[in-house]
Design an enzyme around this catalytic site. Structure first.
Site, PDB file in Angstrom:
ATOM      1  N   ARG A   1       0.838  -1.206   0.000  1.00 31.00           N
ATOM      2  CA  ARG A   1       0.000   0.000   0.000  1.00 31.00           C
ATOM      3  C   ARG A   1       0.872   1.255   0.000  1.00 31.00           C
ATOM      4  O   ARG A   1       0.508   2.268  -0.607  1.00 31.00           O
ATOM      5  CB  ARG A   1      -0.929  -0.035   1.221  1.00 31.00           C
ATOM      6  CG  ARG A   1      -2.013  -1.076   1.059  1.00 31.00           C
ATOM      7  CD  ARG A   1      -2.784  -1.372   2.336  1.00 31.00           C
ATOM      8  NE  ARG A   1      -3.754  -2.444   2.085  1.00 31.00           N
ATOM      9  CZ  ARG A   1      -4.368  -3.137   3.035  1.00 31.00           C
ATOM     10  NH1 ARG A   1      -4.109  -2.892   4.308  1.00 31.00           N
ATOM     11  NH2 ARG A   1      -5.225  -4.089   2.721  1.00 31.00           N
TER      12      ARG A   1
ATOM     13  N   GLU B   1      -4.969  -3.612  -3.662  1.00 32.92           N
ATOM     14  CA  GLU B   1      -4.220  -3.565  -2.396  1.00 32.92           C
ATOM     15  C   GLU B   1      -5.065  -2.926  -1.279  1.00 32.92           C
ATOM     16  O   GLU B   1      -4.563  -2.239  -0.394  1.00 32.92           O
ATOM     17  CB  GLU B   1      -2.873  -2.869  -2.584  1.00 32.92           C
ATOM     18  CG  GLU B   1      -2.107  -3.510  -3.732  1.00 32.92           C
ATOM     19  CD  GLU B   1      -0.626  -3.622  -3.543  1.00 32.92           C
ATOM     20  OE1 GLU B   1      -0.143  -3.418  -2.422  1.00 32.92           O
ATOM     21  OE2 GLU B   1       0.052  -3.947  -4.538  1.00 32.92           O
TER      22      GLU B   1
END
Ligand code: COS
Length: 390
Positions: free
Chosen positions: A247, A367
């Site tokens: 991320r 994600e």
């Protein structure tokens, strides 16, 4: 507090910027047009040390810190999100998982091959029926005398067609129910040349046309008893900790998209004339540019803060989710605004803003969606798990 980059960090950023302008920007449009996963370019980013940027040198990586890595990813993200995706998956999801959870033997075996680009890796968490609820893995791993047999399906897997190594998450104990089912998960190291591993390209994507995205079927795939990252039962934590790195990488790439939108818009607005003068002289155009600058700067600061915490080895799941949420949403808005500045010219791929707009859309989905980031933030702030019925 010091907001200045060190001389070394400036060099890292400038080198990445030069590399991006020379090697990536030129190819990005053609690769997108041709839906071409550019292995030659992957080799160049590997040679540049970007595939294992955060991996220590002893395992073949570049030994960079996270803040440094974020600077590189921002520049690559400005050039092409498809290329940035290769770096994010290989470095943040695959290498970081092996680095954190692998045995010494596994690190020595896999990391040098992944850092050099000899092997590509993929991260098999998402399934046709399992997205945000990542603990609900339908893929099954059954213990045998020789190791494990895996059956199941994975979906939206970047580099699934090209990976030699697949991290495959699977449930080993289907009798477990929520809230403990995640404790049955394991992360298997699967050689994709194994019989039973089959990848198929997912066609007709909105963006990331130069990125490989596959669905994977696993039919009686055999792995050895030691081909597991961590212990059986650690799989969910392997996935979550890798996503803390992934991320961050997506967020940094989105800062690059924001920056690209600002630069392209400023350049275009200074050249384009309407009503007898450059459109950059109109306040409403300047307001759009100011909005993009604001979003870019705020996103970059949040990414740097998350990188700083990672480099200090401090908890950062909350700050990473804040950075990912802000930077991805900001990049979607910047891409939209940049097209507005370009007018009709932004609606065709003569200018990179058209590609930014299509490529950025997935970043608030993959994600972890923006809603999942908000869930993580809300949970951290209140101490209340919204997924557990009260
Ligand atoms: N790092 C390490 N461990 C973590 C962690 C992290 N960032 N986050 C959670 N864990 C651990 C928890 O500590 C908990 O451990 P215990 O069993 O010891 O208590 C365990 O993992 C389960 O955590 P939690 O209860 O938070 O799990 P949930 O099922 O509630 O799921 C969310 C939490 C929704 C945040 C998670 O499923 C998620 O991130 N979903 C999105 C998945 C995603 O991003 N998919 C896209 C993949 S594209 S590659």
């Amino acid at each position: 507090m010091d907001f200045d980059l060190t001389d070394e960090q400036r060099l890292i950023r400038d080198t990445a910027r030069e590399f991006t302008d020379k090697e990536i920007v030129e190819r990005a449009r053609e690769n997108a047009r041709n839906h071409h996963f550019d292995l030659e370019l992957v080799k160049k980013i590997a040679d540049q040390g970007y595939l294992g940027a955060i991996v220590p040198r002893e395992y073949g990586g570049a030994g960079l810190g996270y803040l440094d890595y974020g600077l590189v990813v921002e520049e690559i993200g400005r050039g092409c999100s498809s290329v940035r995706t290769v770096i994010s998956v290989q470095t943040s999801l695959v290498c970081s998982a092996i680095l954190k959870w692998g045995t010494e033997e596994q690190k020595q075996h896999y990391l040098p091959k992944l850092c050099s680009g000899e092997w590509l890796g993929c991260f098999g968490l998402t399934e046709p029926d399992t997205g945000s609820d990542a603990a609900n893995q339908r893929t099954r791993a059954t213990k045998t005398d020789e190791g494990w047999t895996i059956n199941g399906a994975k979906m939206w897997i970047s580099m699934g067609n090209y990976a030699k190594l697949a991290l495959i998450f699977a449930q080993t104990d289907p009798d477990l129910d929520p809230p403990t089912r995640h404790r049955g998960l394991a992360c298997f190291l699967v050689d994709t040349d194994q019989p039973g591993y089959q990848a198929q390209t997912i066609e007709h994507k909105m963006g990331l046309h130069a990125s490989d995205t596959a669905s994977i079927s696993l039919d009686e795939v055999k792995v050895g008893p030691d081909d597991i990252l961590g212990e059986v039962g650690d799989g969910f934590k392997v996935a979550m900790s890798a996503l803390d790195s992934g991320r961050f990488s997506v967020a940094a790439g989105c800062v690059g998209i924001c920056q690209g939108c600002v630069e392209e818009s400023v350049n275009y607005a200074k050249e384009r004339e309407q009503f007898g003068r450059p459109i950059a002289s109109f306040q409403l155009v300047q307001a759009m540019i100011a909005d993009m600058v604001l979003k870019t700067d705020a996103s970059r600061m949040l990414v740097w803060r998350a990188g700083f915490l990672k480099d200090k080895g401090r908890p950062n799941t909350l700050e990473t989710s804040v950075a990912k949420l802000h930077a991805t949403e900001a990049a979607v808005e910047c891409a939209n605004t940049a097209i507005q500045v370009h007018g009709g010219a932004g609606y065709v791929d003569d200018h990179p803003v058209e590609r930014y707009f299509r490529d950025v859309r997935v970043t608030t989905l993959y994600e972890g969606t923006s809603q999942i980031q908000k869930l993580i933030i809300g949970r951290a702030m209140t101490g209340i798990n919204a997924l557990v019925p009260s």
